[in-house]
Design a protein around this motif. Structure first.
Motif, PDB file in Angstrom:
ATOM      1  N   PRO A 231      32.439  46.188  49.826  1.00 10.17           N
ATOM      2  CA  PRO A 231      32.092  47.318  48.951  1.00 10.17           C
ATOM      3  C   PRO A 231      31.697  46.836  47.559  1.00 10.17           C
ATOM      4  O   PRO A 231      32.493  46.165  46.894  1.00 10.17           O
ATOM      5  CB  PRO A 231      33.366  48.157  48.907  1.00 10.17           C
ATOM      6  CG  PRO A 231      34.371  47.475  49.774  1.00 10.17           C
ATOM      7  CD  PRO A 231      33.818  46.192  50.291  1.00 10.17           C
ATOM      8  N   ILE A 232      30.492  47.173  47.150  1.00  9.57           N
ATOM      9  CA  ILE A 232      29.978  46.663  45.872  1.00  9.57           C
ATOM     10  C   ILE A 232      30.667  47.379  44.711  1.00  9.57           C
ATOM     11  O   ILE A 232      31.231  48.469  44.898  1.00  9.57           O
ATOM     12  CB  ILE A 232      28.443  46.815  45.795  1.00  9.57           C
ATOM     13  CG1 ILE A 232      27.844  45.894  44.738  1.00  9.57           C
ATOM     14  CG2 ILE A 232      28.044  48.261  45.547  1.00  9.57           C
ATOM     15  CD1 ILE A 232      26.332  45.781  44.814  1.00  9.57           C
ATOM     16  N   SER A 233      30.667  46.752  43.537  1.00  7.80           N
ATOM     17  CA  SER A 233      31.312  47.372  42.395  1.00  7.80           C
ATOM     18  C   SER A 233      30.519  47.143  41.113  1.00  7.80           C
ATOM     19  O   SER A 233      29.337  46.810  41.177  1.00  7.80           O
ATOM     20  CB  SER A 233      32.753  46.873  42.282  1.00  7.80           C
ATOM     21  OG  SER A 233      33.471  47.685  41.384  1.00  7.80           O
ATOM     22  N   ILE A 234      31.174  47.301  39.996  1.00  8.81           N
ATOM     23  CA  ILE A 234      30.504  47.243  38.692  1.00  8.81           C
ATOM     24  C   ILE A 234      31.206  46.238  37.787  1.00  8.81           C
ATOM     25  O   ILE A 234      32.304  45.775  38.098  1.00  8.81           O
ATOM     26  CB  ILE A 234      30.542  48.623  38.014  1.00  8.81           C
ATOM     27  CG1 ILE A 234      31.997  49.097  37.884  1.00  8.81           C
ATOM     28  CG2 ILE A 234      29.710  49.631  38.769  1.00  8.81           C
ATOM     29  CD1 ILE A 234      32.173  50.194  36.869  1.00  8.81           C
ATOM     30  N   ASP A 235      30.580  45.967  36.661  1.00 11.12           N
ATOM     31  CA  ASP A 235      31.205  45.137  35.641  1.00 11.12           C
ATOM     32  C   ASP A 235      32.161  46.059  34.862  1.00 11.12           C
ATOM     33  O   ASP A 235      31.822  46.567  33.792  1.00 11.12           O
ATOM     34  CB  ASP A 235      30.101  44.565  34.735  1.00 11.12           C
ATOM     35  CG  ASP A 235      30.663  43.805  33.549  1.00 11.12           C
ATOM     36  OD1 ASP A 235      31.882  43.512  33.541  1.00 11.12           O
ATOM     37  OD2 ASP A 235      29.882  43.518  32.616  1.00 11.12           O
ATOM     38  N   ALA A 236      33.345  46.267  35.419  1.00 12.35           N
ATOM     39  CA  ALA A 236      34.270  47.275  34.887  1.00 12.35           C
ATOM     40  C   ALA A 236      34.676  46.943  33.450  1.00 12.35           C
ATOM     41  O   ALA A 236      34.679  47.820  32.576  1.00 12.35           O
ATOM     42  CB  ALA A 236      35.498  47.377  35.782  1.00 12.35           C
ATOM     43  N   THR A 441      41.952  50.632  40.872  1.00 14.02           N
ATOM     44  CA  THR A 441      41.046  50.173  41.932  1.00 14.02           C
ATOM     45  C   THR A 441      39.785  49.544  41.344  1.00 14.02           C
ATOM     46  O   THR A 441      39.372  48.452  41.739  1.00 14.02           O
ATOM     47  CB  THR A 441      40.618  51.386  42.797  1.00 14.02           C
ATOM     48  OG1 THR A 441      41.793  52.054  43.224  1.00 14.02           O
ATOM     49  CG2 THR A 441      39.790  50.969  43.974  1.00 14.02           C
ATOM     50  N   VAL A 442      39.164  50.256  40.393  1.00  9.37           N
ATOM     51  CA  VAL A 442      37.873  49.785  39.884  1.00  9.37           C
ATOM     52  C   VAL A 442      38.020  48.498  39.066  1.00  9.37           C
ATOM     53  O   VAL A 442      37.160  47.613  39.137  1.00  9.37           O
ATOM     54  CB  VAL A 442      37.169  50.900  39.067  1.00  9.37           C
ATOM     55  CG1 VAL A 442      35.950  50.378  38.332  1.00  9.37           C
ATOM     56  CG2 VAL A 442      36.774  52.052  39.978  1.00  9.37           C
ATOM     57  N   THR A 443      39.110  48.377  38.317  1.00  9.45           N
ATOM     58  CA  THR A 443      39.239  47.151  37.517  1.00  9.45           C
ATOM     59  C   THR A 443      39.614  45.952  38.397  1.00  9.45           C
ATOM     60  O   THR A 443      39.175  44.841  38.142  1.00  9.45           O
ATOM     61  CB  THR A 443      40.256  47.300  36.358  1.00  9.45           C
ATOM     62  OG1 THR A 443      41.386  48.029  36.840  1.00  9.45           O
ATOM     63  CG2 THR A 443      39.685  48.042  35.193  1.00  9.45           C
ATOM     64  N   GLN A 444      40.388  46.206  39.452  1.00  2.96           N
ATOM     65  CA  GLN A 444      40.755  45.079  40.318  1.00  2.96           C
ATOM     66  C   GLN A 444      39.591  44.624  41.191  1.00  2.96           C
ATOM     67  O   GLN A 444      39.400  43.441  41.419  1.00  2.96           O
ATOM     68  CB  GLN A 444      41.934  45.460  41.221  1.00  2.96           C
ATOM     69  CG  GLN A 444      43.248  45.352  40.482  1.00  2.96           C
ATOM     70  CD  GLN A 444      44.416  45.842  41.306  1.00  2.96           C
ATOM     71  OE1 GLN A 444      44.252  46.311  42.439  1.00  2.96           O
ATOM     72  NE2 GLN A 444      45.597  45.752  40.743  1.00  2.96           N
ATOM     73  N   HIS A 445      38.826  45.580  41.688  1.00  7.12           N
ATOM     74  CA  HIS A 445      37.715  45.223  42.575  1.00  7.12           C
ATOM     75  C   HIS A 445      36.413  45.367  41.814  1.00  7.12           C
ATOM     76  O   HIS A 445      35.667  46.313  42.023  1.00  7.12           O
ATOM     77  CB  HIS A 445      37.720  46.113  43.819  1.00  7.12           C
ATOM     78  CG  HIS A 445      39.018  46.060  44.562  1.00  7.12           C
ATOM     79  ND1 HIS A 445      39.307  45.057  45.456  1.00  7.12           N
ATOM     80  CD2 HIS A 445      40.109  46.841  44.514  1.00  7.12           C
ATOM     81  CE1 HIS A 445      40.530  45.246  45.930  1.00  7.12           C
ATOM     82  NE2 HIS A 445      41.045  46.327  45.371  1.00  7.12           N
ATOM     83  N   ASP A 446      36.148  44.441  40.924  1.00  4.38           N
ATOM     84  CA  ASP A 446      34.923  44.555  40.135  1.00  4.38           C
ATOM     85  C   ASP A 446      33.792  43.775  40.815  1.00  4.38           C
ATOM     86  O   ASP A 446      33.962  43.208  41.895  1.00  4.38           O
ATOM     87  CB  ASP A 446      35.159  44.119  38.678  1.00  4.38           C
ATOM     88  CG  ASP A 446      35.427  42.634  38.569  1.00  4.38           C
ATOM     89  OD1 ASP A 446      35.524  41.953  39.620  1.00  4.38           O
ATOM     90  OD2 ASP A 446      35.544  42.144  37.440  1.00  4.38           O
ATOM     91  N   VAL A 447      32.649  43.768  40.142  1.00  8.16           N
ATOM     92  CA  VAL A 447      31.477  43.194  40.799  1.00  8.16           C
ATOM     93  C   VAL A 447      31.581  41.673  40.947  1.00  8.16           C
ATOM     94  O   VAL A 447      31.030  41.094  41.893  1.00  8.16           O
ATOM     95  CB  VAL A 447      30.191  43.628  40.055  1.00  8.16           C
ATOM     96  CG1 VAL A 447      30.032  42.888  38.735  1.00  8.16           C
ATOM     97  CG2 VAL A 447      28.984  43.463  40.924  1.00  8.16           C
TER      98      VAL A 447
END
Ligand code: GDG
Length: 474
Positions: A231-236, A441-447
């Motif tokens: 699952p892709i993510s972002i530069d949180a 979730t978003v900060t742990q699984h970043d891009v």
């Protein structure tokens, strides 16, 4: 000069710009992919092959901001057949649940094969012996196989950014077998979600007849191909830093003031695309005002529709429909200085996006189908005070991770109305509880984690090529 890492994507990560002195130059295009891949490119002295947009020919490879870029030219016929035609008129709707009707034209397919072959040949000519090549997205699904034929020594990864459809839909494609075989040229085929990887493996078993076991495909020549979710993510951290910066905080306050300081601001930001469900979402919002459950003195809906694929007929029609709907809603329900919907058909710098995320109390993301949806994750990353509510479609890939959002079925207008209202009226304790969990979730699984896990899995599965170095983390 041969390269140990070659990125192949339809677009280069830069846009043409005209400098103040009239000469033309390049600017890094905004977006998650550049942020994700740039550190891996730098650590491996990689090169990026892609189309810079337009029909300019004979562009030489160049360096931009320390990145080695190789432009691929396209003729008007390539743009019409390969890009607007097969990629965006056939594959895009077919892979998004037939939200629009895909068109099947043999000349579009011929153009798709031709352009994929050119990309594969370029990658083959630039890759060092045993190098790694990472191919991106639905426009280039034939490249892995073409490249393997040209260069059996390479380690090849492929990543699909959009959904991969269930067999029942994929089956319609007259060139279904060729596309599956194209992807099987890779050592690792990455998808956004586990379901997409399973759809692919099942189709390979049914349509190509290869043996499969869980996420592995066994080819007759002894090679194995792995199909896995990433699952892709972002530069949180980057988004949070931007949201905390003084100019963005000031700009967010300015935006609220310009909107007339309403009690609550709703926000939608989407490419103007029929998969994004903009029309139904605005209808649901307007009905809440008609029903007397929301008041234009209290709330406003800011909808940013970023121009996209404007040469494709479907997209022009959609734009006209939304223009008409917004005009009607504001004409019927707005008051002087108080539109129900503040509609912007434009694209903005990243800082302005961060200011909009900061200014919004309720973020509304309701696609009919979306591979991931980075906008939802960007909103979460910007809410460092753990406030703000996210209304999110169940059919966005992001819903798998952002379980604490107000999840909605975008086809259910009444359901959307209830969710919008609940998010609007939610107690701060409730929004904080949800936002805290989503931010974790978003900060742990970043891009960076996304790119690193794809690269590390590719190093493990490839029987060919040498391993790629992970990005140096600062
Ligand atoms: C595809 C898949 C998948 C948008 N407008 C502006 C702007 N953006 C940036 C956003 C965000 C990105 O573009 C949009 O990404 P999404 O994920 O929301 O949607 P798609 O464009 O459809 O992307 C999708 C994605 O690929 C990645 O794999 O998640 O499912 O469809 O980052 O911030 N950025 C700036 N100005 C704009 O006006 N600067």
């Amino acid at each position: 000069m041969p390269y140990d890492l070659v990125i192949v994507a339809n677009r280069l990560p830069v846009d043409r710009v005209t400098q103040p002195d009239g000469s033309s130059g390049w600017r890094t295009s905004p977006g998650g992919l550049v942020t994700a891949i740039e550190p891996v490119m730098r650590a491996n002295d990689g090169v990026w092959i892609g189309w810079p947009g337009g029909t300019e020919e004979g562009l030489d490879p160049f360096e931009h901001d320390g990145l080695e870029l190789v432009p691929m030219s396209m003729t008007q016929a390539d743009i019409e057949g390969f890009y607007e035609g097969f990629s965006n008129g056939t594959l895009w709707p077919l892979y998004h649940d037939l939200v629009a009707k895909p068109e099947f034209h043999r000349e579009w397919w011929d153009s798709y094969v031709h352009v994929n072959q050119r990309f594969a040949e370029k990658a083959a000519s630039l890759a060092a012996e045993d190098a790694t090549v990472w191919v991106h997205d639905y426009q280039l699904q034939l490249v892995p196989q073409m490249l393997r034929t040209l260069r059996p020594d390479l380690r090849i990864g492929f990543y699909l950014h959009i959904p991969f459809p269930p067999a029942e839909l994929f089956q319609q494609l007259p060139w279904r077998r060729q596309l599956l075989e194209g992807l099987l040229g890779a050592d690792l085929v990455g998808f956004q979600l586990p379901g997409a990887a399973q759809n692919f493996v099942r189709l390979v078993r049914q349509r190509v007849g290869h043996k499969t076991h869980r996420d592995l495909v066994y080819l007759p020549d002894g090679r194995t191909v792995r199909a896995s979710p990433f699952p892709i993510s972002i530069d949180a951290a980057g988004f949070e830093e931007m949201a905390r910066s003084e100019p963005v905080v000031a700009r967010a306050a300015e935006i609220r003031e310009a909107l007339g300081d309403p009690r609550k601001v709703f926000l939608g930001i989407d490419r103007l695309d029929y998969t994004k469900g903009i029309f139904a979402r605005l209808r649901a919002y307007a009905e809440l005002i008609e029903d007397g459950q929301l008041d234009v003195e209290d709330a406003v809906f800011v909808q940013v529709a970023v121009p996209s694929r404007e040469q494709v007929e479907e997209y022009r029609i959609l734009r006209d429909e939304i223009d008409r709907l917004v005009g009607r809603i504001n004409g019927d329900l707005g008051r002087i200085g108080r539109p129900a919907i503040s509609y912007l058909h434009s694209s903005y710098p990243r800082e302005e996006m961060a200011a909009l995320y900061t200014a919004a109390d309720v973020m509304v993301v309701t696609p009919y189908r979306d591979g991931m949806n980075l906008v939802a994750k960007e909103y979460v990353a910007c809410r460092y005070d753990n406030d703000g509510a996210l209304v999110l479609s169940e059919f966005a890939g992001a819903a798998d991770e952002l379980r604490q959002a107000w999840l909605v079925n975008p086809y259910d207008i009444n359901g959307m109305k209830s969710a919008l209202l609940e998010a609007f009226n939610a107690e701060p304790r409730e929004t904080t509880r949800r936002m805290k969990a989503m931010r974790k979730t978003v900060t742990q699984h970043d891009v960076a984690a996304w790119a690193a896990s794809f690269m590390s899995e590719l190093s493990d599965v490839g029987t060919h090529g040498k391993a790629v170095k992970p990005a140096r983390r600062s």
